[in-house]
Write a protein that holds these residues in place. Structure first.
Motif, mmCIF file in Angstrom:
data_model
loop_
_atom_site.group_PDB
_atom_site.id
_atom_site.type_symbol
_atom_site.label_atom_id
_atom_site.label_comp_id
_atom_site.label_asym_id
_atom_site.label_seq_id
_atom_site.Cartn_x
_atom_site.Cartn_y
_atom_site.Cartn_z
ATOM 1 N N TYR A 88 0.804 -1.218 0.000
ATOM 2 C CA TYR A 88 0.000 0.000 0.000
ATOM 3 C C TYR A 88 0.841 1.273 0.000
ATOM 4 N N LYS B 123 -7.775 2.479 -3.298
ATOM 5 C CA LYS B 123 -8.703 2.700 -2.185
ATOM 6 C C LYS B 123 -8.093 2.215 -0.873
ATOM 7 N N GLU B 124 -7.536 1.019 -0.880
ATOM 8 C CA GLU B 124 -6.913 0.454 0.312
ATOM 9 C C GLU B 124 -5.729 1.299 0.777
ATOM 10 N N GLU C 98 -6.900 4.616 2.473
ATOM 11 C CA GLU C 98 -7.482 4.372 3.789
ATOM 12 C C GLU C 98 -6.437 3.970 4.818
ATOM 13 N N LYS C 99 -5.365 3.297 4.395
ATOM 14 C CA LYS C 99 -4.312 2.911 5.335
ATOM 15 C C LYS C 99 -3.323 4.045 5.599
ATOM 16 N N GLU D 66 -5.249 8.174 8.228
ATOM 17 C CA GLU D 66 -6.185 7.671 9.222
ATOM 18 C C GLU D 66 -7.485 8.457 9.219
ATOM 19 N N THR E 123 -9.925 8.273 7.064
ATOM 20 C CA THR E 123 -10.515 8.519 5.748
ATOM 21 C C THR E 123 -11.255 7.275 5.288
ATOM 22 N N LYS E 124 -12.390 7.510 4.618
ATOM 23 C CA LYS E 124 -13.163 6.429 4.015
ATOM 24 C C LYS E 124 -13.416 6.820 2.566
ATOM 25 N N VAL E 125 -13.043 5.952 1.661
ATOM 26 C CA VAL E 125 -13.134 6.242 0.235
ATOM 27 C C VAL E 125 -14.493 5.786 -0.295
ATOM 28 N N LEU F 168 -13.917 10.996 -1.203
ATOM 29 C CA LEU F 168 -14.124 10.542 0.167
ATOM 30 C C LEU F 168 -15.600 10.640 0.536
ATOM 31 N N SER G 152 -16.081 11.343 6.368
ATOM 32 C CA SER G 152 -14.649 11.061 6.388
ATOM 33 C C SER G 152 -13.845 12.294 6.810
#
Length: 99
Positions: free
Chosen positions: A6, A42-43, A46-47, A50, A52-54, A86, A90
């Motif tokens: 990632y 996307k992964e 998000e990693k 911190e 955040t949501k896609v 996002l 988020s």
């Protein structure tokens, strides 16, 4: 296909006038690895960031430009760009704050 982690996927943020206008809608633009898929992008977001949501990811492949050096013609490297949307709840991405 390369085995990408990632932290190898997102290369750098792209800061342009157009991308700055899109940040009001929680859309962020990144230069990504050419072999990365939408789910990998996307992964990675998000990693790396911190909270955040896609919601969705749009990607585009950009061909290299033709460049000349005297009589010799060549091409620059191909690149890939990703626009990450996002979700409403988020957190903002910190690297873009204060720009």
């Amino acid at each position: 296909m390369a085995d990408l982690k990632y932290y190898d996927i997102i290369l750098k943020p792209l800061v342009t006038e157009k991308s700055m206008m899109a940040m009001e809608e929680k859309k962020y633009t990144f230069s990504v690895h050419p072999d990365a898929t939408k789910s990998q992008v996307k992964e990675a977001v998000e990693k790396l960031f911190e909270g955040t949501k896609v919601a969705k990811v749009n990607t585009m492949n950009l061909d290299g430009k033709t460049r000349r050096r005297g009589r010799t013609a060549g091409k620059t490297a191909k690149t890939k760009k990703a626009i990450v949307q996002l979700t409403e709840d988020s957190k903002e991405i910190e690297i873009f704050e204060g720009l």
